[in-house]
Scaffold this active site. Structure first.
Site, PDB file in Angstrom:
ATOM      1  N   GLY A  25      37.184  53.219  37.063  1.00  0.00           N
ATOM      2  CA  GLY A  25      38.615  53.234  36.744  1.00  0.00           C
ATOM      3  C   GLY A  25      39.006  52.006  35.952  1.00  0.00           C
ATOM      4  O   GLY A  25      39.515  51.037  36.508  1.00  0.00           O
ATOM      5  N   TYR A  26      38.737  52.025  34.683  1.00  0.00           N
ATOM      6  CA  TYR A  26      39.043  50.879  33.820  1.00  0.00           C
ATOM      7  C   TYR A  26      40.215  51.200  32.883  1.00  0.00           C
ATOM      8  O   TYR A  26      41.303  50.694  33.022  1.00  0.00           O
ATOM      9  CB  TYR A  26      37.805  50.499  32.989  1.00  0.00           C
ATOM     10  CG  TYR A  26      36.926  49.422  33.590  1.00  0.00           C
ATOM     11  CD1 TYR A  26      36.710  49.355  34.964  1.00  0.00           C
ATOM     12  CD2 TYR A  26      36.285  48.486  32.792  1.00  0.00           C
ATOM     13  CE1 TYR A  26      35.891  48.383  35.519  1.00  0.00           C
ATOM     14  CE2 TYR A  26      35.465  47.499  33.330  1.00  0.00           C
ATOM     15  CZ  TYR A  26      35.276  47.452  34.689  1.00  0.00           C
ATOM     16  OH  TYR A  26      34.475  46.492  35.214  1.00  0.00           O
ATOM     17  N   SER A  27      39.926  52.082  31.883  1.00  0.00           N
ATOM     18  CA  SER A  27      40.935  52.359  30.849  1.00  0.00           C
ATOM     19  C   SER A  27      42.161  53.053  31.426  1.00  0.00           C
ATOM     20  O   SER A  27      42.098  53.712  32.468  1.00  0.00           O
ATOM     21  CB  SER A  27      40.338  53.270  29.767  1.00  0.00           C
ATOM     22  OG  SER A  27      39.240  52.671  29.171  1.00  0.00           O
ATOM     23  N   GLU A  65      27.387  47.950  31.402  1.00  0.00           N
ATOM     24  CA  GLU A  65      27.765  49.204  30.758  1.00  0.00           C
ATOM     25  C   GLU A  65      27.272  49.224  29.310  1.00  0.00           C
ATOM     26  O   GLU A  65      26.749  50.223  28.831  1.00  0.00           O
ATOM     27  CB  GLU A  65      29.285  49.390  30.800  1.00  0.00           C
ATOM     28  CG  GLU A  65      29.713  50.712  30.149  1.00  0.00           C
ATOM     29  CD  GLU A  65      31.185  51.020  30.350  1.00  0.00           C
ATOM     30  OE1 GLU A  65      31.909  50.178  30.904  1.00  0.00           O
ATOM     31  OE2 GLU A  65      31.599  52.129  29.945  1.00  0.00           O
TER      32      GLU A  65
END
Lengths: 379, 396
Positions: free
Chosen positions: B131-133, B248
């Site tokens: 859950g980044y962007s 990543e």
């Protein structure tokens, strides 16, 4: 293939770096050019390089060489590329000595190698005849009548051909231009009767020559390797040439790139350093990526020479094609990013731009190497 | 015999005895084993292979054995990878927790967090999503707005995350959340772990241009998250985030490098679709040249990766090379994809129609899917910014 220099190789690179920076900076090259020096390189510098053992790096030990390998030689050539150092190292050692090492008779090697190691003699390879490097198109004729051999025809773009003591000449002894069979390699004194040498002043200020053979008579002892089978010797020689020239070019690319990055950090416009503009940053970053890719290809190809790999030809073409394109890109960008100063002769950037174009043509441009790569892989 | 050589021989013998033949075939997407509470196995062999590797900790070869990992040192892990490659063994587990989250948690997690989460990743029991962007925070990741309010004994999370990888199949999600709206962007962010089964979490798949739905949008509506799910210091989540991004990008460059090679050999494909002249050359000289450019370029990428590894092996750190790999390999994959479409002509225009072969359809779908490569994990433009600033030290 190991692409990392060992301790000894690193030391050699550092030695070459220090020596060339103090004895043969770009200013030395510039002076040779401005003086229209007849030799095209500094004899004194070459003597010093010979004393350092640079001429013997890849020569076999049995003939007084150091047998130090191509990764080491590549490191030295890279430093020469950085400084635009003119020397007969490439023409005489990489091309000339390789031809004799791979195809010469014992007598030829005994006669020539010790002198080469001492810098008393230099060689040049006369191969190109037309606008483009195309070895199979060789047409200069070698006529054989019993023990009498005669060479007729013209060679161009012979690196250091104007100053070399002896010439290795690629000739056609049978078949027609385009055939792999029928090519023969011969060794002649530059001063032999019937040989006409004209120095061509190339834009990089180095020494190249047009050489015409007017019915030049030689003996069978002057053949290098078996008659008609010259390509078998020549191909590995040209692979070494392409890889070593790529190593030299890599040094030039790195230097002109480093200078450009420095300029981006210094030059101010609109009250800021121009290096803060993203349009320039991204182009610089892309160049950095390409240079590192080229470095990998060159180191891998040099290592392949040291390991006598079976796919040296593929690696040679890969390295030369990538480096050719990279040098053109980086030298163009260097001029552009230096703006008006980039097109002045006062700055050295233009010297790299010109050396890039000359070295692209030496040992084949990118179209030649991509075509060869594809043909080698059967497509 | 050196101990490493001994390890190699033992590893090879073990792999030969334990990897079923069916698990030595090139993997297809549908047969990848992903972890999680709802995991399934495509075959009995796949299950067996997974379990055998899991029991040795070789799903995570370099992780500490106290958390169920293999406990191998980097040299041994490299040998294991080489031996698996030599036999063609499939990866036993595909998992974001394994590739990205685990390494960051091992570095920044508390003892209790590591003991709770790491073994479940190694054993493929929990599937993680990222859950980044957010819809309004892509390249400007630190501009994220999903809020976590400190409510004393818990955080209350509200907001939405996008490009949450297979969140509809995941059990847990690691999130970057805003914990101090008044601090400068990167300083008010915390790193939180959220159980997807918590009340108020919902997901909705996003259909991509390739027809797949690998990513979701995930919504958080008054989600209660225990305090112990905070990783790293409060408001210092950006540090954890950067560590994770490093993994990543490494993953993206490995995927890129694999994708550069995995297709049926380009030159054979080109010969088949374009035809050859009497000398056996691809008939169209321009396409032939493009094939060669790609082969040389991807060859140089592979060599650069190799050089990077050789430098590491010899203890010569080269921090700059990893920074270029994501950009170069993902760019080249897309160049190859475009070349493939040019070669296929009108045979490269569909992935639905049975009129087309599986290979043709897969090529087209990959072409569309791989557009993500230069965007995910930091766009190419962001990568170039990083090279310009960190490597070349350009100002601004």
């Amino acid at each position: 293939m190991n692409m990392i220099l060992n301790e000894e190789q690193r030391l050699l690179k550092e030695t070459a770096h220090g020596f060339l920076q103090s004895h043969a900076p770009v200013a030395a090259m510039r002076k040779l050019r401005d003086d229209r020096d007849t030799l095209g390189y500094s004899a004194e510098l070459w003597r010093q390089l010979v004393e350092l053992g640079i001429a013997s790096i890849v020569l076999p030990e049995e003939y007084g060489g150091l047998d130090f390998g191509f990764l080491g030689l590549g490191a030295v050539l890279e430093e020469m590329g950085r400084n635009l150092t003119a020397s007969p190292l490439f023409s005489s050692v990489v091309l000339g000595a390789s031809a004799l090492e791979l195809g010469g008779s014992e007598q030829q090697r005994q006669e020539i190698f010790p002198q080469l190691v001492e810098g008393k003699l230099s060689l040049a390879l006369a191969i190109d005849e037309q606008q483009h490097h195309q070895p199979l198109a060789t047409a200069v004729k070698l006529q054989i009548e019993g023990d009498a051999l005669r060479i007729t025809g013209s060679k161009v773009f012979v690196q250091d051909g104007h100053s070399a003591d002896k010439l290795l000449v690629v000739t056609r002894s049978s078949g027609k231009p385009g055939d792999r069979q029928g090519i023969s390699l011969v060794l002649v004194d530059r001063e032999t009767a019937g040989i006409e040498v004209t120095r061509t002043h190339m834009m990089d200020g180095r020494n190249a020559a047009k050489i015409t053979f007017n019915d030049v008579e030689i003996t069978p002892e002057q053949l290098v390797g078996p008659i008609n089978q010259g390509m078998d010797i020549l191909q590995p020689v040209l692979d070494r040439g392409a890889i070593c020239m790529a190593a030299e070019m890599l040094g030039g690319i790195q230097e002109v790139f480093d200078r450009t990055i420095e300029y981006l950090k210094e030059r101010e416009q609109f009250d800021v350093k121009i290096g803060s503009f993203q349009a320039l940053q991204h182009r610089a970053a892309i160049m950095y990526c390409k240079i590192e890719q080229c470095r990998s290809a060159v180191l891998d190809a040099l290592a392949a020479l040291d390991n006598h790999s079976t796919d040296v030809s593929l690696k040679a073409s890969q390295a030369k094609a990538l480096v050719n394109d990279c040098y053109i890109l980086v030298s163009n960008e260097a001029v552009q990013m230096h703006g008006g100063m980039g097109i002045t002769d006062e700055l050295d950037i233009g010297l790299y731009l010109k050396r890039a174009r000359v070295s692209v043509q030496i040992m084949g441009d990118s179209l030649y190497h991509r075509d060869r790569y594809a043909s080698l892989l059967g497509y | 015999m050196s101990t490493l050589e001994q390890f190699r021989q033992q590893t090879r013998a073990w792999l030969e005895a334990n990897c079923p033949d069916s698990q030595r075939q090139p993997i297809v997407k549908e047969e990848q084993i992903w972890g999680g509470r709802r995991r399934t196995f495509p075959s009995a062999d796949a299950k067996l292979w997974f379990e055998r590797m899991r029991d040795r900790g070789w799903t995570a070869p370099e992780w500490p054995s106290e958390y169920g990992g293999g406990g191998l040192n980097p040299e041994q892990a490299q040998i294991l990878q080489e031996e698996m490659q030599a036999l063609g063994c499939r990866p036993p587990l595909y998992e974001i927790g394994l590739w990205m989250f685990g390494p960051a948690l091992l570095k920044f997690g508390t003892e209790a967090q590591k003991a709770e989460h790491i073994p479940k990743i190694v054993r493929g029991e929990i599937r993680w999503s990222q859950g980044y962007s957010e819809p309004a925070a892509g390249s400007d990741l630190a501009g994220l707005k999903t809020r976590a309010e400190d409510k004393g004994d818990h955080f209350l999370v509200n907001g939405t995350k996008i490009w949450t990888t297979q969140a509809d199949k995941a059990d847990w999600i690691f999130c970057l959340v805003r914990t101090d709206p008044n601090a400068p962007k990167q300083e008010g962010i915390s790193f939180l772990l959220i159980d997807m089964e918590t009340r108020g979490v919902s997901t909705s798949p996003i259909q991509l241009i390739s027809g797949e739905s690998e990513f979701c949008q995930t919504f958080f509506d008054d989600v209660v998250v225990p305090k112990e799910n905070l990783v790293g210091e409060f408001n210092q989540g950006w540090t954890v985030a950067k560590e994770l991004l490093k993994h990543e990008r490494k993953l993206m460059s490995i995927m890129g490098a694999m994708a550069e090679r995995e297709e049926e050999d380009l030159r054979h494909l080109a010969k088949r679709y374009i035809g050859v002249d009497e000398q056996g050359k691809i008939r169209d000289p321009i396409l032939r040249d493009r094939v060669t450019r790609h082969l040389m370029q991807s060859g140089a990428d592979a060599l650069t990766n190799k050089r990077l590894y050789q430098l590491l092996e010899q203890g010569q750190a080269e921090p700059n090379l990893p920074l270029i790999m994501k950009y170069v390999s993902t760019t080249e994959v897309q160049r190859k994809d475009e070349l493939l479409l040019a070669i296929l002509g009108n045979r490269g225009l569909s992935w639905h129609d049975d009129e087309f072969s599986d290979g043709e359809k897969r090529t087209v779908q990959n072409w569309a899917y791989n557009k993500a490569h230069t965007i995910a994990g930091g766009t190419s433009e962001i990568q170039l910014n990083i090279i310009a600033k960190r490597v070349l030290q350009l100002p601004g």
